[in-house]
Write a protein that holds these residues in place. Sequence first.
Motif, PDB file in Angstrom:
ATOM      1  N   CYS A  29     -52.555 -18.725  63.730  1.00 40.87           N
ATOM      2  CA  CYS A  29     -53.483 -17.946  64.545  1.00 40.87           C
ATOM      3  C   CYS A  29     -54.428 -17.204  63.606  1.00 40.87           C
ATOM      4  O   CYS A  29     -53.966 -16.487  62.713  1.00 40.87           O
ATOM      5  CB  CYS A  29     -52.709 -16.950  65.411  1.00 40.87           C
ATOM      6  SG  CYS A  29     -53.789 -15.902  66.392  1.00 40.87           S
ATOM      7  N   ARG A  31     -56.353 -14.687  64.171  1.00 43.78           N
ATOM      8  CA  ARG A  31     -56.418 -13.251  64.415  1.00 43.78           C
ATOM      9  C   ARG A  31     -55.166 -12.514  63.925  1.00 43.78           C
ATOM     10  O   ARG A  31     -55.252 -11.537  63.197  1.00 43.78           O
ATOM     11  CB  ARG A  31     -56.619 -12.959  65.896  1.00 43.78           C
ATOM     12  CG  ARG A  31     -56.892 -11.471  66.158  1.00 43.78           C
ATOM     13  CD  ARG A  31     -57.118 -11.194  67.608  1.00 43.78           C
ATOM     14  NE  ARG A  31     -58.395 -11.760  68.039  1.00 43.78           N
ATOM     15  CZ  ARG A  31     -58.811 -11.744  69.294  1.00 43.78           C
ATOM     16  NH1 ARG A  31     -58.056 -11.228  70.230  1.00 43.78           N
ATOM     17  NH2 ARG A  31     -59.968 -12.271  69.604  1.00 43.78           N
ATOM     18  N   CYS A  32     -53.971 -12.991  64.315  1.00 40.20           N
ATOM     19  CA  CYS A  32     -52.748 -12.268  63.946  1.00 40.20           C
ATOM     20  C   CYS A  32     -51.985 -12.912  62.791  1.00 40.20           C
ATOM     21  O   CYS A  32     -51.085 -12.301  62.242  1.00 40.20           O
ATOM     22  CB  CYS A  32     -51.835 -12.098  65.161  1.00 40.20           C
ATOM     23  SG  CYS A  32     -51.286 -13.641  65.895  1.00 40.20           S
ATOM     24  N   CYS A  49     -52.437 -19.069  71.082  1.00 34.07           N
ATOM     25  CA  CYS A  49     -51.460 -18.121  70.568  1.00 34.07           C
ATOM     26  C   CYS A  49     -50.857 -17.334  71.741  1.00 34.07           C
ATOM     27  O   CYS A  49     -51.594 -16.782  72.552  1.00 34.07           O
ATOM     28  CB  CYS A  49     -52.112 -17.169  69.576  1.00 34.07           C
ATOM     29  SG  CYS A  49     -50.999 -15.952  68.884  1.00 34.07           S
ATOM     30  N   ASP A  52     -51.910 -13.170  71.398  1.00 33.49           N
ATOM     31  CA  ASP A  52     -53.232 -12.619  71.752  1.00 33.49           C
ATOM     32  C   ASP A  52     -54.149 -13.617  72.466  1.00 33.49           C
ATOM     33  O   ASP A  52     -55.245 -13.258  72.835  1.00 33.49           O
ATOM     34  CB  ASP A  52     -53.931 -12.053  70.511  1.00 33.49           C
ATOM     35  CG  ASP A  52     -54.014 -13.057  69.379  1.00 33.49           C
ATOM     36  OD1 ASP A  52     -53.777 -14.255  69.614  1.00 33.49           O
ATOM     37  OD2 ASP A  52     -54.327 -12.642  68.262  1.00 33.49           O
ATOM     38  N   THR A  54     -55.734 -16.400  71.436  1.00 29.43           N
ATOM     39  CA  THR A  54     -56.808 -17.089  70.715  1.00 29.43           C
ATOM     40  C   THR A  54     -56.413 -18.528  70.413  1.00 29.43           C
ATOM     41  O   THR A  54     -55.234 -18.879  70.438  1.00 29.43           O
ATOM     42  CB  THR A  54     -57.134 -16.363  69.389  1.00 29.43           C
ATOM     43  OG1 THR A  54     -55.956 -16.314  68.588  1.00 29.43           O
ATOM     44  CG2 THR A  54     -57.651 -14.972  69.631  1.00 29.43           C
TER      45      THR A  54
END
Length: 59
Positions: A29, A31-32, A49, A52, A54
């Motif tokens: 992912c 973002r995380c 994901c 979150d 994405t």
Amino acid sequence: MAAIPKTLVIGRCRRCGAKIRMYDDYYVCPRCGTLFCVVCAERKLFGKCPIDGTQLVKK
């Protein structure tokens, strides 16, 4: 006898816990930063994901 080198384990799949090795295909992912194996990412999570929402990126 020659020693067989151990494979480098990057981490484990967040969903199923399978080991993700350096030369395996895996999803991350952006973002995380969580890691997912190919089976979980494509068949179970449908490329998103669960944390979150994405889109996962294949590495």
